[in-house]
Design a protein around this motif. Structure first.
Motif, PDB file in Angstrom:
ATOM      1  N   ALA A  86       0.839  -1.202   0.000  1.00 50.86           N
ATOM      2  CA  ALA A  86       0.000   0.000   0.000  1.00 50.86           C
ATOM      3  C   ALA A  86       0.868   1.242   0.000  1.00 50.86           C
ATOM      4  N   LYS A  87       0.303   2.312  -0.519  1.00 48.34           N
ATOM      5  CA  LYS A  87       1.011   3.581  -0.583  1.00 48.34           C
ATOM      6  C   LYS A  87       0.916   4.309   0.752  1.00 48.34           C
ATOM      7  N   ASP A  88       2.049   4.401   1.459  1.00 48.03           N
ATOM      8  CA  ASP A  88       2.171   5.184   2.692  1.00 48.03           C
ATOM      9  C   ASP A  88       1.145   4.796   3.751  1.00 48.03           C
ATOM     10  N   SER A  89       0.812   3.508   3.834  1.00 47.06           N
ATOM     11  CA  SER A  89      -0.119   3.049   4.871  1.00 47.06           C
ATOM     12  C   SER A  89       0.017   1.542   5.017  1.00 47.06           C
ATOM     13  N   THR A  90      -0.627   1.005   6.040  1.00 46.02           N
ATOM     14  CA  THR A  90      -0.779  -0.442   6.107  1.00 46.02           C
ATOM     15  C   THR A  90      -1.639  -0.902   4.945  1.00 46.02           C
ATOM     16  N   LEU A  91      -1.544  -2.193   4.609  1.00 47.34           N
ATOM     17  CA  LEU A  91      -2.308  -2.750   3.501  1.00 47.34           C
ATOM     18  C   LEU A  91      -3.652  -3.297   3.951  1.00 47.34           C
ATOM     19  N   GLY A  92      -3.681  -3.893   5.137  1.00 47.68           N
ATOM     20  CA  GLY A  92      -4.911  -4.530   5.602  1.00 47.68           C
ATOM     21  C   GLY A  92      -5.064  -5.957   5.115  1.00 47.68           C
ATOM     22  N   ALA A  93      -3.950  -6.555   4.610  1.00 48.91           N
ATOM     23  CA  ALA A  93      -3.978  -7.990   4.307  1.00 48.91           C
ATOM     24  C   ALA A  93      -4.229  -8.764   5.588  1.00 48.91           C
ATOM     25  N   ILE A 183      11.165  12.085  15.844  1.00 47.69           N
ATOM     26  CA  ILE A 183      11.545  10.893  15.089  1.00 47.69           C
ATOM     27  C   ILE A 183      10.338  10.493  14.257  1.00 47.69           C
ATOM     28  N   SER A 184      10.553  10.238  12.973  1.00 45.06           N
ATOM     29  CA  SER A 184       9.414   9.921  12.112  1.00 45.06           C
ATOM     30  C   SER A 184       9.766   8.823  11.112  1.00 45.06           C
ATOM     31  N   SER A 185       8.728   8.130  10.703  1.00 40.26           N
ATOM     32  CA  SER A 185       8.800   7.164   9.594  1.00 40.26           C
ATOM     33  C   SER A 185       9.791   6.021   9.821  1.00 40.26           C
ATOM     34  N   LEU A 186       9.922   5.561  11.074  1.00 42.66           N
ATOM     35  CA  LEU A 186      10.632   4.311  11.295  1.00 42.66           C
ATOM     36  C   LEU A 186       9.779   3.157  10.756  1.00 42.66           C
ATOM     37  N   PRO A 187      10.339   1.970  10.589  1.00 48.24           N
ATOM     38  CA  PRO A 187       9.577   0.890   9.948  1.00 48.24           C
ATOM     39  C   PRO A 187       8.317   0.489  10.696  1.00 48.24           C
ATOM     40  N   GLY A 188       8.356   0.560  12.037  1.00 47.26           N
ATOM     41  CA  GLY A 188       7.226   0.048  12.802  1.00 47.26           C
ATOM     42  C   GLY A 188       7.129  -1.462  12.650  1.00 47.26           C
ATOM     43  N   GLY A 189       6.032  -2.019  13.120  1.00 44.76           N
ATOM     44  CA  GLY A 189       5.836  -3.464  13.010  1.00 44.76           C
ATOM     45  C   GLY A 189       4.928  -3.979  14.104  1.00 44.76           C
ATOM     46  N   HIS A 190       4.630  -5.252  14.032  1.00 43.39           N
ATOM     47  CA  HIS A 190       3.753  -5.903  15.004  1.00 43.39           C
ATOM     48  C   HIS A 190       4.551  -6.164  16.276  1.00 43.39           C
ATOM     49  N   SER A 191       4.000  -5.766  17.404  1.00 43.92           N
ATOM     50  CA  SER A 191       4.761  -5.880  18.649  1.00 43.92           C
ATOM     51  C   SER A 191       4.788  -7.297  19.203  1.00 43.92           C
ATOM     52  N   GLY A 192       4.150  -8.249  18.503  1.00 41.15           N
ATOM     53  CA  GLY A 192       4.260  -9.650  18.871  1.00 41.15           C
ATOM     54  C   GLY A 192       5.217 -10.384  17.960  1.00 41.15           C
ATOM     55  N   VAL A 193       4.786 -10.627  16.718  1.00 38.32           N
ATOM     56  CA  VAL A 193       5.584 -11.452  15.803  1.00 38.32           C
ATOM     57  C   VAL A 193       6.864 -10.759  15.349  1.00 38.32           C
ATOM     58  N   ASP A 194       6.918  -9.440  15.457  1.00 38.47           N
ATOM     59  CA  ASP A 194       8.118  -8.712  15.030  1.00 38.47           C
ATOM     60  C   ASP A 194       9.003  -8.260  16.187  1.00 38.47           C
ATOM     61  N   ILE A 195       8.643  -8.609  17.410  1.00 36.19           N
ATOM     62  CA  ILE A 195       9.346  -8.056  18.569  1.00 36.19           C
ATOM     63  C   ILE A 195      10.802  -8.517  18.653  1.00 36.19           C
ATOM     64  N   THR A 398       1.626 -15.816   3.497  1.00 35.04           N
ATOM     65  CA  THR A 398       2.769 -15.065   4.011  1.00 35.04           C
ATOM     66  C   THR A 398       2.496 -13.568   3.907  1.00 35.04           C
ATOM     67  N   ILE A 399       2.457 -12.911   5.061  1.00 36.65           N
ATOM     68  CA  ILE A 399       2.305 -11.460   5.154  1.00 36.65           C
ATOM     69  C   ILE A 399       3.499 -10.935   5.938  1.00 36.65           C
ATOM     70  N   LYS A 400       4.244 -10.045   5.347  1.00 34.08           N
ATOM     71  CA  LYS A 400       5.407  -9.471   6.014  1.00 34.08           C
ATOM     72  C   LYS A 400       5.071  -8.075   6.540  1.00 34.08           C
ATOM     73  N   TYR A 401       5.628  -7.751   7.702  1.00 31.78           N
ATOM     74  CA  TYR A 401       5.546  -6.423   8.322  1.00 31.78           C
ATOM     75  C   TYR A 401       4.104  -5.924   8.503  1.00 31.78           C
ATOM     76  N   PRO A 402       3.207  -6.756   9.066  1.00 29.94           N
ATOM     77  CA  PRO A 402       1.860  -6.259   9.353  1.00 29.94           C
ATOM     78  C   PRO A 402       1.911  -5.098  10.339  1.00 29.94           C
ATOM     79  N   HIS A 403       0.899  -4.261  10.311  1.00 33.86           N
ATOM     80  CA  HIS A 403       0.773  -3.090  11.189  1.00 33.86           C
ATOM     81  C   HIS A 403       1.772  -1.992  10.829  1.00 33.86           C
ATOM     82  N   SER A 404       2.390  -2.056   9.665  1.00 28.46           N
ATOM     83  CA  SER A 404       3.365  -1.038   9.277  1.00 28.46           C
ATOM     84  C   SER A 404       3.172  -0.643   7.817  1.00 28.46           C
ATOM     85  N   LYS A 405       3.844   0.443   7.432  1.00 28.70           N
ATOM     86  CA  LYS A 405       3.782   0.904   6.044  1.00 28.70           C
ATOM     87  C   LYS A 405       4.454  -0.077   5.089  1.00 28.70           C
TER      88      LYS A 405
END
Length: 429
Positions: A86-93, A183-195, A398-405
């Motif tokens: 998605a463009k500059d947002s989460t995808l919602g997959a 601080i802006s635009s860090l990758p972010g990520g899911h705080s469970g599977v990406d921790i 397979t969904i990579k980097y959920p909850h992030s841009k």
């Protein structure tokens, strides 16, 4: 009949940020009427679609809300030959692909129960408040995010909210300068599977910068969602020293204003957050997964207080209680008022005839398929408590980097997993 991608693109046009229900409910009501299903909606906006005289053996389940990094965001899909993002947002997959699988089976007029739950991303609200009749013996959750993995257990979690109001107005006798650090635009990520992926936490980085220049906090904010690794944060501080830029995404601006008095927060909060061990606390070698973790997720300044929120997770309910209690105690020692919310149980790994069937089906298509548990909250844990005799498993593409841009889903994986979903469905029928 529309393809899975057609369906996903169609529902992505709907407003599905957590807390928004009306557009998707209307969509499912209209679709159910068209395809010959009844459509039930409960008080917390869960949706159950089934045939009038159903003999369903299996209930398929996905949550329909998505994480939005901006309020009321509707993702703009970017598509290439291999993937969707998605463009500059989460995808919602997460979990729109699961919803699309279920809708595709409805287009095939499959006799199943199709449960679309609400507000999973903000505390599993729909699953906790479910008031719809589930009569099937088996549940296939479609919210897993790694092809080839059949999830049979997950972490429990609890959110911790602390309010710190130790603030005072002091004369600026040291002639401190004011700075804004952002601080802006860090990758972010899911705080469970990406921790465990060493993704930088914007709030922790901000705290390190403030501590490094002996700064006094006047105002601070950061984080996007309770279940995300913070991608953005900013603070206004007073200090004698020039703050140092720790990463490229950090911006430091001096505020050209001198103040005779400063309204500052006591250093005990800064010191606590600086020393706070964020991220993985313990590994589970037997399950090859993170055992315990805690994420500093949100911080904001109100009129006379700072509110800090943490998300704790564990594969074991006793560990989760200990992590919650120790964090709460430490926060109270520095003067915080603390409460907890959003608790959900761990789903203890459960191997049974249903999971064996799925594994055998999966291995016929993917020889590397395996049973596993994940360090994230799945609604399965709540359904297992509500329906103890229900046999449950979870799969997904397979969904990579959920909850992030950076969220991305792969087309081949979407199609591969749907073939497996269909075989499971018709095998049980």
């Amino acid at each position: 009949m529309p393809t899975i991608l057609d369906i996903f693109k169609d529902i992505t046009k709907l407003q599905r940020c957590s807390g928004n229900h009306s557009e998707f409910i209307a969509y499912m009501q209209n679709l159910s009427q068209k395809l010959g299903y009844i459509c039930l909606v409960d008080d917390v906006h869960n949706i159950l679609c089934k045939k009038e005289n159903s003999n369903a053996k299996i209930v398929f389940q996905s949550h329909y809300d998505i994480v939005c990094l901006k309020e009321n965001c509707v993702p703009e899909i970017i598509e290439d030959e291999y993937s969707l993002s998605a463009k500059d947002s989460t995808l919602g997959a997460d979990n729109g692909i699961g919803c699309s699988y279920m809708i595709a089976l409805m287009y095939e007029r499959f006799d199943g129960e199709f449960l679309f739950t609400s507000d999973e991303e903000i505390g599993l609200i729909g699953a906790n408040g479910l008031n719809l009749p589930i009569n099937a013996n088996f549940m296939l959750n479609l919210d897993s995010e790694e092809e080839g993995e059949i999830c049979i257990g997950c972490a429990g979690g609890v959110d911790i909210k602390a309010i710190f109001n130790n603030k005072k107005i002091v004369p600026n006798i040291d002639n401190l300068d004011l700075y804004e650090i952002s601080i802006s635009s860090l990758p972010g990520g899911h705080s469970g599977v990406d921790i465990d992926k060493n993704i930088p936490n914007a709030i922790k980085l901000l705290i390190q910068s403030i501590k490094g220049c002996d700064g006094k906090i006047l105002d601070i904010s950061g984080g996007e969602r309770i279940n995300s690794i913070p991608a953005n944060a900013k603070a206004i501080i007073a200090t004698k020293k020039q703050p140092k830029k720790l990463i490229d995404n950090m911006k430091i601006e001096k505020i050209d204003t001198k103040s005779e008095h400063l309204s500052i927060y006591d250093d005990t909060l800064l010191n606590y957050l600086y020393s706070f061990k964020n991220g993985v606390r313990e590994l589970n070698k037997e399950l090859n997964v993170v055992q315990d973790s805690i994420n500093l997720a949100l911080i904001k300044t109100n009129i006379d207080e700072i509110v800090i929120e943490f998300s704790a997770r564990s594969m074991n309910n006793e560990n989760l209680k200990n992590l919650k209690d120790s964090t709460k105690s430490d926060l109270e020692k520095i003067g915080c008022n603390v409460n907890t919310y959003g608790k959900y149980p761990a789903w203890n790994p459960d191997i049974n005839s249903f999971t064996d069937t799925i594994l055998n089906i999966y291995k016929n298509i993917n020889s590397k398929a395996s049973l596993r548990a994940i360090h994230a909250g799945l609604e399965c844990a709540i359904f297992k408590e509500k329906f103890p005799n229900l046999k449950i498993a979870s799969i997904g593409p397979t969904i990579k980097y959920p909850h992030s841009k950076k969220e991305i889903v792969y087309k081949d994986s979407i199609n591969n997993v749907f073939e497996i979903v269909k075989i499971i469905a018709y095998n049980l029928k």
